[in-house]
Scaffold this motif. Structure first.
Motif, PDB file in Angstrom:
ATOM      1  N   ILE A  27       0.835  -1.206   0.000  1.00 28.42           N
ATOM      2  CA  ILE A  27       0.000   0.000   0.000  1.00 28.42           C
ATOM      3  C   ILE A  27       0.865   1.249   0.000  1.00 28.42           C
ATOM      4  CG2 ILE A  27      -1.610   1.344   1.414  1.00 28.42           C
ATOM      5  CD1 ILE A  27      -2.881  -1.328   2.240  1.00 28.42           C
ATOM      6  N   LEU A  28       1.938   1.244   0.800  1.00 28.69           N
ATOM      7  CA  LEU A  28       2.832   2.398   0.838  1.00 28.69           C
ATOM      8  C   LEU A  28       3.519   2.630  -0.506  1.00 28.69           C
ATOM      9  CD1 LEU A  28       4.478   2.022   4.354  1.00 28.69           C
ATOM     10  CD2 LEU A  28       3.009   3.875   3.590  1.00 28.69           C
ATOM     11  N   MET A  29       3.936   1.547  -1.157  1.00 28.18           N
ATOM     12  CA  MET A  29       4.591   1.704  -2.451  1.00 28.18           C
ATOM     13  C   MET A  29       3.611   2.206  -3.513  1.00 28.18           C
ATOM     14  SD  MET A  29       7.610   1.180  -1.695  1.00 28.18           S
ATOM     15  CE  MET A  29       8.394   1.266  -3.276  1.00 28.18           C
ATOM     16  N   ILE A  52       4.297  15.629   2.275  1.00 32.04           N
ATOM     17  CA  ILE A  52       3.740  14.277   2.144  1.00 32.04           C
ATOM     18  C   ILE A  52       4.860  13.252   1.976  1.00 32.04           C
ATOM     19  CG2 ILE A  52       2.357  12.781   0.662  1.00 32.04           C
ATOM     20  CD1 ILE A  52       0.559  15.188   0.108  1.00 32.04           C
ATOM     21  N   SER A  53       5.877  13.590   1.192  1.00 33.99           N
ATOM     22  CA  SER A  53       6.957  12.623   0.967  1.00 33.99           C
ATOM     23  C   SER A  53       7.786  12.396   2.231  1.00 33.99           C
ATOM     24  CB  SER A  53       7.845  13.065  -0.189  1.00 33.99           C
ATOM     25  OG  SER A  53       8.501  14.268   0.121  1.00 33.99           O
ATOM     26  N   LYS A  54       7.952  13.415   3.073  1.00 36.47           N
ATOM     27  CA  LYS A  54       8.660  13.232   4.350  1.00 36.47           C
ATOM     28  C   LYS A  54       7.897  12.269   5.252  1.00 36.47           C
ATOM     29  CE  LYS A  54      11.073  17.638   4.678  1.00 36.47           C
ATOM     30  NZ  LYS A  54      11.159  18.915   5.428  1.00 36.47           N
ATOM     31  N   ARG A  55       6.594  12.481   5.365  1.00 39.47           N
ATOM     32  CA  ARG A  55       5.778  11.577   6.190  1.00 39.47           C
ATOM     33  C   ARG A  55       5.780  10.174   5.609  1.00 39.47           C
ATOM     34  NH1 ARG A  55       0.377  14.989   6.653  1.00 39.47           N
ATOM     35  NH2 ARG A  55       0.822  14.950   4.454  1.00 39.47           N
ATOM     36  N   HIS A  56       5.734  10.093   4.302  1.00 39.94           N
ATOM     37  CA  HIS A  56       5.716   8.797   3.629  1.00 39.94           C
ATOM     38  C   HIS A  56       7.028   8.048   3.852  1.00 39.94           C
ATOM     39  CE1 HIS A  56       5.495   5.919   0.306  1.00 39.94           C
ATOM     40  NE2 HIS A  56       4.197   5.983   0.529  1.00 39.94           N
ATOM     41  N   LYS A  57       8.156   8.734   3.771  1.00 43.72           N
ATOM     42  CA  LYS A  57       9.453   8.105   4.009  1.00 43.72           C
ATOM     43  C   LYS A  57       9.568   7.615   5.453  1.00 43.72           C
ATOM     44  CE  LYS A  57      11.990  10.604   0.483  1.00 43.72           C
ATOM     45  NZ  LYS A  57      13.015  11.615   0.214  1.00 43.72           N
ATOM     46  N   PHE A  58       9.036   8.387   6.395  1.00 36.44           N
ATOM     47  CA  PHE A  58       9.052   7.972   7.796  1.00 36.44           C
ATOM     48  C   PHE A  58       8.225   6.700   7.989  1.00 36.44           C
ATOM     49  CE2 PHE A  58       7.265   8.264  12.131  1.00 36.44           C
ATOM     50  CZ  PHE A  58       8.448   8.166  12.848  1.00 36.44           C
ATOM     51  N   ASN A  59       7.031   6.659   7.410  1.00 35.80           N
ATOM     52  CA  ASN A  59       6.187   5.466   7.500  1.00 35.80           C
ATOM     53  C   ASN A  59       6.837   4.265   6.830  1.00 35.80           C
ATOM     54  OD1 ASN A  59       4.207   6.857   8.866  1.00 35.80           O
ATOM     55  ND2 ASN A  59       3.033   7.316   7.030  1.00 35.80           N
ATOM     56  N   LEU A  60       7.496   4.501   5.705  1.00 30.29           N
ATOM     57  CA  LEU A  60       8.179   3.423   4.999  1.00 30.29           C
ATOM     58  C   LEU A  60       9.348   2.882   5.821  1.00 30.29           C
ATOM     59  CD1 LEU A  60       8.007   1.886   2.347  1.00 30.29           C
ATOM     60  CD2 LEU A  60       9.614   3.533   1.381  1.00 30.29           C
ATOM     61  N   ALA A  61      10.092   3.761   6.492  1.00 31.58           N
ATOM     62  CA  ALA A  61      11.199   3.320   7.346  1.00 31.58           C
ATOM     63  C   ALA A  61      10.685   2.477   8.514  1.00 31.58           C
ATOM     64  CB  ALA A  61      11.971   4.525   7.866  1.00 31.58           C
ATOM     65  N   ILE A  62       9.575   2.877   9.104  1.00 24.70           N
ATOM     66  CA  ILE A  62       8.985   2.097  10.193  1.00 24.70           C
ATOM     67  C   ILE A  62       8.536   0.739   9.678  1.00 24.70           C
ATOM     68  CG2 ILE A  62       6.995   1.944  11.741  1.00 24.70           C
ATOM     69  CD1 ILE A  62       7.241   4.956  12.135  1.00 24.70           C
ATOM     70  N   ASN A  63       7.909   0.704   8.511  1.00 25.79           N
ATOM     71  CA  ASN A  63       7.429  -0.555   7.956  1.00 25.79           C
ATOM     72  C   ASN A  63       8.582  -1.486   7.612  1.00 25.79           C
ATOM     73  OD1 ASN A  63       6.476  -2.121   5.226  1.00 25.79           O
ATOM     74  ND2 ASN A  63       4.859  -1.980   6.778  1.00 25.79           N
ATOM     75  N   ILE A  64       9.660  -0.969   7.069  1.00 25.39           N
ATOM     76  CA  ILE A  64      10.800  -1.808   6.724  1.00 25.39           C
ATOM     77  C   ILE A  64      11.449  -2.364   7.983  1.00 25.39           C
ATOM     78  CG2 ILE A  64      13.139  -1.754   5.754  1.00 25.39           C
ATOM     79  CD1 ILE A  64      12.009   0.081   3.565  1.00 25.39           C
ATOM     80  N   SER A  65      11.585  -1.535   9.026  1.00 29.36           N
ATOM     81  CA  SER A  65      12.150  -2.048  10.277  1.00 29.36           C
ATOM     82  C   SER A  65      11.232  -3.098  10.890  1.00 29.36           C
ATOM     83  CB  SER A  65      12.409  -0.911  11.261  1.00 29.36           C
ATOM     84  OG  SER A  65      11.200  -0.292  11.632  1.00 29.36           O
ATOM     85  N   TYR A  66       9.942  -2.895  10.770  1.00 28.51           N
ATOM     86  CA  TYR A  66       8.968  -3.868  11.254  1.00 28.51           C
ATOM     87  C   TYR A  66       9.121  -5.199  10.529  1.00 28.51           C
ATOM     88  CZ  TYR A  66       4.271  -5.865  11.682  1.00 28.51           C
ATOM     89  OH  TYR A  66       3.222  -6.703  11.877  1.00 28.51           O
ATOM     90  N   LEU A  67       9.271  -5.152   9.205  1.00 25.73           N
ATOM     91  CA  LEU A  67       9.450  -6.375   8.435  1.00 25.73           C
ATOM     92  C   LEU A  67      10.773  -7.056   8.757  1.00 25.73           C
ATOM     93  CD1 LEU A  67       7.979  -5.390   4.960  1.00 25.73           C
ATOM     94  CD2 LEU A  67       7.024  -6.967   6.630  1.00 25.73           C
ATOM     95  N   LEU A  68      11.819  -6.284   9.047  1.00 22.26           N
ATOM     96  CA  LEU A  68      13.090  -6.879   9.450  1.00 22.26           C
ATOM     97  C   LEU A  68      12.965  -7.599  10.787  1.00 22.26           C
ATOM     98  CD1 LEU A  68      15.651  -4.126   8.385  1.00 22.26           C
ATOM     99  CD2 LEU A  68      15.296  -6.379   7.358  1.00 22.26           C
ATOM    100  N   ILE A  69      12.224  -7.010  11.717  1.00 18.00           N
ATOM    101  CA  ILE A  69      12.012  -7.659  13.022  1.00 18.00           C
ATOM    102  C   ILE A  69      11.243  -8.963  12.846  1.00 18.00           C
ATOM    103  CG2 ILE A  69      10.777  -7.434  15.224  1.00 18.00           C
ATOM    104  CD1 ILE A  69      11.505  -4.438  15.136  1.00 18.00           C
ATOM    105  N   VAL A  70      10.200  -8.938  12.046  1.00 19.45           N
ATOM    106  CA  VAL A  70       9.410 -10.155  11.816  1.00 19.45           C
ATOM    107  C   VAL A  70      10.255 -11.214  11.114  1.00 19.45           C
ATOM    108  CG1 VAL A  70       7.442 -11.076  10.533  1.00 19.45           C
ATOM    109  CG2 VAL A  70       7.180  -9.009  11.858  1.00 19.45           C
ATOM    110  N   THR A  71      11.084 -10.796  10.158  1.00 16.96           N
ATOM    111  CA  THR A  71      11.956 -11.742   9.464  1.00 16.96           C
ATOM    112  C   THR A  71      12.965 -12.360  10.421  1.00 16.96           C
ATOM    113  OG1 THR A  71      11.721 -10.440   7.444  1.00 16.96           O
ATOM    114  CG2 THR A  71      13.537 -12.004   7.524  1.00 16.96           C
TER     115      THR A  71
END
Length: 86
Positions: A27-29, A52-71
């Motif tokens: 969804i973010l992409m 909007i792009s600053k907020r989007h990059k922040f959300n994307l960084a959180i999501n990527i770190s979240y996926l790394l933790i789950v992995t």
């Protein structure tokens, strides 16, 4: 018996969290492409696009770190599978 049940439930929750993380990443992409298209078409100005792009990059960084933790959680479970008594 109780610990085996707890381990099984945590494995299921980890898998569900990873599915939700992947859906959120897609969804973010997709929204990133939409925002870029709006900016290129001139429907939003540069200041709004920057905010909007600053907020989007922040959300994307959180999501990527979240996926790394789950992995890493899934990797831990796979490496220690013989100790899990399901």
């Amino acid at each position: 018996m109780m610990l085996s049940l707890a381990n099984a439930l945590l494995l299921i929750l980890t898998l569900l969290w990873s599915v939700m993380g992947i859906i959120e990443f897609r969804i973010l992409m997709r929204s990133r492409k939409d925002i870029k298209a709006k900016f290129d078409n001139g429907r939003i100005n540069k200041d709004e696009y920057t905010n909007i792009s600053k907020r989007h990059k922040f959300n994307l960084a959180i999501n990527i770190s979240y996926l790394l933790i789950v992995t890493s959680q899934l990797g831990y479970v796979i490496n220690n599978w013989n100790e899990v008594n399901i």
